[in-house]
Design an enzyme around this catalytic site. Structure first.
Site, PDB file in Angstrom:
ATOM      1  N   ASP A 107      -0.304   5.167   0.893  1.00 14.54           N
ATOM      2  CA  ASP A 107      -0.591   5.989   1.805  1.00 14.54           C
ATOM      3  C   ASP A 107      -0.589   5.709   3.103  1.00 14.54           C
ATOM      4  OD1 ASP A 107      -1.402   8.462   0.329  1.00 14.54           O
ATOM      5  OD2 ASP A 107      -3.051   7.326  -0.468  1.00 14.54           O
ATOM      6  N   ASP A 111       0.856  -1.103  -0.016  1.00 13.14           N
ATOM      7  CA  ASP A 111       0.012   0.083   0.019  1.00 13.14           C
ATOM      8  C   ASP A 111       0.925   1.346  -0.051  1.00 13.14           C
ATOM      9  OD1 ASP A 111      -2.403   1.358   0.124  1.00 13.14           O
ATOM     10  OD2 ASP A 111      -1.950   1.843   2.422  1.00 13.14           O
TER      11      ASP A 111
END
Length: 342
Positions: free
Chosen positions: A28, A26
């Site tokens: 963010d 991922d």
């Protein structure tokens, strides 16, 4: 990943970047926040890549194109090609293309990343509900997205046009804190129309399908900061996961995680990719990891000992998840977490 209920973070004698061929990262809250690299991310990813691990960046944020994301990562000191980035815009575009005719018009409620992904699948982005779209595609449009775009989506959806959402993350990390995400925008259209979208992003299967198709991963490790997207997505895809504590998940949320939100491994940040993971052992006094022992009392979790904060958290997870079984732990953990500074 085992289908049995997870009651403890697992250990690994081998460094994770050697035990798995591909990290599905991922962005963010894991690699960057507010556009700036998170501490230790650049060096950790460089080390994993140098030792042969394939790095793929998997994001529910549909705003930017893969090329723009790759350029940003490269500027941060993480050399990345557009082919190494998989977005929920790509996943939702594939989902739409499987249900509408080739070349069909799609009303876009989102940014350039969504438009590029739709064109990649041979679809035609349009801007008005009056353009006779075959579908509505909604993705994150950024903090300055015009309110009127939600009205266009509502007009089309109310007429019966199929509605698709890239993801439903209610929040998104920023450099100033937690901000509303695409899920909050989806709620606007849902409230206006009473309709429900088809959703492509994590934790749902279309995103996992898109990721595996594009990376060819054989032994993937999902790396994320969110229990309800990254970790649940790994659980749905039956692959292992590493939760890093650099984003939205805190210790209390982790201890209260239901089975589908329990990660395989837990670490402070991306340095966890380069190390093994300690085992949590059960003994006569409770669950032990490092210098800590955790137990589940009548109404609270208890922690004794000292040492690494992470070892204490792993021991607490085991006590909490074991007590909860296939449910959610409701034991008071405030004092135990305070001892760890969490």
């Amino acid at each position: 990943m085992s289908r049995s209920v997870r009651t403890s973070p697992e250990g690994s004698e081998r460094p994770l970047h050697e035990a798995y061929d591909t990290a599905l990262l991922d962005l963010d809250g894991v690699v960057y926040a507010g556009g700036e690299a998170i501490a230790h991310a650049v060096d950790s990813l460089a080390g994993a890549r140098a030792d042969g691990m394939h790095l793929a960046y998997v994001t529910n944020n549909a705003l930017r194109t893969p090329a723009a994301v790759a350029d940003h990562l490269t500027e941060l000191g993480i050399p990345t090609g557009a082919e190494d980035v998989i977005t929920s815009a790509q996943a939702v575009a594939r989902l739409i293309s499987e249900q509408v005719p080739a070349g069909a018009k799609v009303l876009v409620i989102g940014g350039e990343g969504l438009r590029v992904a739709l064109r990649e699948r041979g679809l035609t982005p349009v801007d008005s509900a009056d353009d006779d779209p075959a579908a509505v595609a909604q993705g994150y449009g950024g903090p300055d997205f015009p309110w009127g775009r939600f009205a266009e989506a509502s007009y089309a959806v109310a007429r019966g046009v199929p509605w698709f959402a890239s993801n439903t993350d209610l929040t998104i990390p920023s450099g100033r804190g937690i901000a509303p995400g695409n899920g909050a925008a989806v709620e606007v259209v849902r409230i206006a129309t009473g309709a429900e979208p088809q959703v492509a992003g994590k934790p749902l299967p279309p995103m996992h399908k898109e990721t595996i198709l594009r990376t060819g991963a054989k032994r993937p490790l999902v790396v994320g900061d969110r229990l309800d997207t990254d970790i649940e997505g790994a659980c749905n895809g039956e692959v292992d996961s590493l939760l890093v504590l650099t984003g939205v998940t805190d210790g209390a949320q982790l201890l209260a995680a239901p089975p589908q939100h329990r990660p395989t491994y837990v670490d402070a940040d991306l340095r966890g990719l380069l190390t093994g993971q300690p085992e949590v052992a059960e003994d006569g006094e409770g669950f032990r990891c490092g210098g800590w022992t955790a137990t589940a009392g009548p109404d609270r979790l208890e922690l004794s000992g000292d040492g690494s904060e992470l070892d204490g958290l792993r021991a607490l997870c085991t006590a909490a998840w074991t007590a909860a079984g296939d449910g959610t732990c409701t034991l008071d953990a405030e004092k135990a977490l305070a001892r760890l500074g969490l």
